[in-house]
Design a protein around this motif. Structure first.
Motif, short mmCIF file in Angstrom:
data_model
loop_
_atom_site.label_atom_id
_atom_site.label_comp_id
_atom_site.label_asym_id
_atom_site.label_seq_id
_atom_site.Cartn_x
_atom_site.Cartn_y
_atom_site.Cartn_z
N ASP A 137 0.83 -1.21 0.00
CA ASP A 137 0.00 0.00 0.00
C ASP A 137 0.87 1.27 0.00
O ASP A 137 0.54 2.25 -0.66
N LEU A 138 1.98 1.23 0.74
CA LEU A 138 2.89 2.38 0.71
C LEU A 138 3.55 2.52 -0.65
O LEU A 138 3.77 3.64 -1.12
N GLY A 139 3.85 1.38 -1.29
CA GLY A 139 4.40 1.44 -2.64
C GLY A 139 3.42 2.05 -3.63
O GLY A 139 3.81 2.81 -4.52
N VAL A 140 2.15 1.73 -3.46
CA VAL A 140 1.12 2.31 -4.33
C VAL A 140 1.04 3.82 -4.12
O VAL A 140 0.91 4.59 -5.08
N LEU A 141 1.13 4.27 -2.87
CA LEU A 141 1.12 5.71 -2.60
C LEU A 141 2.29 6.40 -3.27
O LEU A 141 2.13 7.46 -3.91
N ALA A 142 3.48 5.81 -3.18
CA ALA A 142 4.66 6.39 -3.81
C ALA A 142 4.54 6.36 -5.33
O ALA A 142 4.95 7.32 -6.01
N SER A 143 3.98 5.30 -5.88
CA SER A 143 3.84 5.18 -7.34
C SER A 143 2.92 6.26 -7.89
O SER A 143 3.16 6.81 -8.97
N GLY A 144 1.87 6.57 -7.15
CA GLY A 144 0.97 7.63 -7.59
C GLY A 144 1.67 8.97 -7.67
O GLY A 144 1.46 9.74 -8.62
N LYS A 145 2.53 9.26 -6.70
CA LYS A 145 3.30 10.51 -6.73
C LYS A 145 4.27 10.52 -7.92
O LYS A 145 4.47 11.55 -8.57
N LEU A 146 4.88 9.36 -8.20
CA LEU A 146 5.82 9.27 -9.31
C LEU A 146 5.11 9.51 -10.64
O LEU A 146 5.65 10.20 -11.52
N ARG A 147 3.93 8.97 -10.80
CA ARG A 147 3.18 9.19 -12.04
C ARG A 147 2.90 10.68 -12.26
O ARG A 147 3.03 11.19 -13.37
N VAL A 148 2.51 11.36 -11.20
CA VAL A 148 2.26 12.80 -11.31
C VAL A 148 3.54 13.53 -11.69
O VAL A 148 3.54 14.41 -12.56
N ALA A 149 4.66 13.16 -11.04
CA ALA A 149 5.94 13.82 -11.33
C ALA A 149 6.35 13.62 -12.79
O ALA A 149 6.83 14.56 -13.44
N LEU A 150 6.13 12.43 -13.33
CA LEU A 150 6.48 12.17 -14.73
C LEU A 150 5.60 12.98 -15.67
O LEU A 150 6.07 13.49 -16.70
N ASP A 151 4.32 13.11 -15.33
CA ASP A 151 3.43 13.93 -16.15
C ASP A 151 3.88 15.39 -16.16
O ASP A 151 3.87 16.06 -17.20
N VAL A 152 4.29 15.89 -15.00
CA VAL A 152 4.73 17.28 -14.90
C VAL A 152 5.99 17.51 -15.74
O VAL A 152 6.13 18.55 -16.39
N ILE A 153 6.90 16.54 -15.74
CA ILE A 153 8.12 16.66 -16.54
C ILE A 153 7.76 16.76 -18.02
O ILE A 153 8.31 17.59 -18.76
N GLN A 154 6.83 15.93 -18.48
CA GLN A 154 6.41 15.99 -19.87
C GLN A 154 5.75 17.32 -20.21
O GLN A 154 6.00 17.92 -21.26
N GLU A 155 4.90 17.79 -19.31
CA GLU A 155 4.20 19.05 -19.55
C GLU A 155 5.17 20.22 -19.65
O GLU A 155 4.97 21.15 -20.43
N GLN A 156 6.21 20.18 -18.82
CA GLN A 156 7.22 21.23 -18.85
C GLN A 156 7.85 21.35 -20.22
O GLN A 156 8.17 22.44 -20.70
N ALA A 157 8.00 20.20 -20.89
CA ALA A 157 8.66 20.19 -22.19
C ALA A 157 7.71 20.51 -23.34
O ALA A 157 8.12 21.10 -24.34
N PHE A 158 6.43 20.15 -23.21
CA PHE A 158 5.54 20.18 -24.37
C PHE A 158 4.41 21.21 -24.32
O PHE A 158 3.87 21.57 -25.37
N LEU A 159 4.03 21.68 -23.14
CA LEU A 159 2.81 22.49 -23.05
C LEU A 159 3.11 23.96 -22.78
O LEU A 159 4.09 24.30 -22.12
N PRO A 160 2.25 24.86 -23.27
CA PRO A 160 2.40 26.28 -22.97
C PRO A 160 2.09 26.55 -21.50
O PRO A 160 1.43 25.75 -20.83
N LEU A 161 2.56 27.68 -21.01
CA LEU A 161 2.42 27.99 -19.60
C LEU A 161 0.96 28.00 -19.16
O LEU A 161 0.63 27.51 -18.07
N GLU A 162 0.07 28.57 -19.98
CA GLU A 162 -1.33 28.66 -19.59
C GLU A 162 -1.91 27.28 -19.29
O GLU A 162 -2.63 27.08 -18.31
#
Length: 243
Positions: free
Chosen positions: A127-152
């Motif tokens: 269950d703790l691993g699942v909690l950490a995995s959810g945070k990692l997924r969000v972090a990976l999405d943010v990294i992609q957005e930083q590269a591909f999406l406009p600020l707005e």
């Protein structure tokens, strides 16, 4: 707050609701409430503390400050989000600091008590691993957005994440209490750039701003507004599903 009432409140968090019932009960029984005044630290970067935390009232800003005094905000943690699992899993130091954004109440589960319980119930470590995995997924999405999406779009998605508890909240909030300065620190941009992005989002009907509060409008409402008067057209990405 009695245990049954507390468990019912905590069950509005997807992660807690998905945990084994034994872990749900254990977290409540082992937790102690801590009250923090605005700006007061829960923990600091580099501290060797272990254990889990859950915000009950108010909010926490998870952030770092570099040598030049520049602040980077990782997230705003609101009721009833759990965090602190990484240091509990690897026994390493805290990677960020956390301080109260307004008067805040936090549940604290000491790692010295939690770890022996988890060792006696090894299936619950997952269950703790699942909690950490959810945070990692969000972090990976943010990294992609930083590269591909406009600020707005990045600003809008960050507001959506806060409203949804970064995906953990069963029912997302419609209003987010967050200063413009904190939004800028989250995105790593100037306050002026954040203000321009927020102003644009307001003009196209995706948000409404009042002092320190951002209200997220439904996309249907945004469409209705754009059809009813001479407002700026919504950008194409406003109608695209999130990641």
């Amino acid at each position: 707050m009695k245990n049954v009432t507390l468990r019912r409140a905590l069950s509005s968090d997807r992660w807690y609701r998905s945990c084994h019932s034994e872990l749900q009960m254990a977290l409540v029984s082992m937790a102690r409430p801590v009250r923090l005044a605005h700006g007061e630290d829960l923990f600091l970067q580099g501290e060797p503390s272990q254990g889990l935390f859950c915000v009950l009232d108010g909010a926490l800003l998870v952030s770092n400050v570099d040598r030049d005094g520049k602040v980077a905000v990782l997230s705003q943690v609101e009721p009833v989000q759990w965090f602190g699992e990484i240091s509990t899993l690897d026994r390493g130091p805290r990677h960020f600091s956390a301080h109260a954004n307004g008067d805040t109440k936090v549940l604290c589960v000491d790692g010295a008590v939690l770890e022996p319980w988890l060792n006696a119930h090894p299936l619950c470590w997952r269950d703790l691993g699942v909690l950490a995995s959810g945070k990692l997924r969000v972090a990976l999405d943010v990294i992609q957005e930083q590269a591909f999406l406009p600020l707005e779009q990045r600003v809008f998605r960050r507001l959506e994440r806060i409203a949804s508890g970064y995906g953990s909240r069963v029912t997302p909030k419609k209003r987010v209490r967050i200063p413009q300065e904190v939004i800028a620190q989250m995105l790593g941009v100037s306050r002026q750039s954040a203000n321009r992005a927020l102003k644009y989002l307001e003009e196209v009907g995706l948000i409404f701003r009042s002092y320190g509060i951002v209200e997220l409008r439904t996309r249907a409402a945004s469409d209705e507004k754009s059809c009813g008067g001479p407002t700026t057209s919504s950008p194409p990405w406003a109608m695209e599903p999130g990641p």
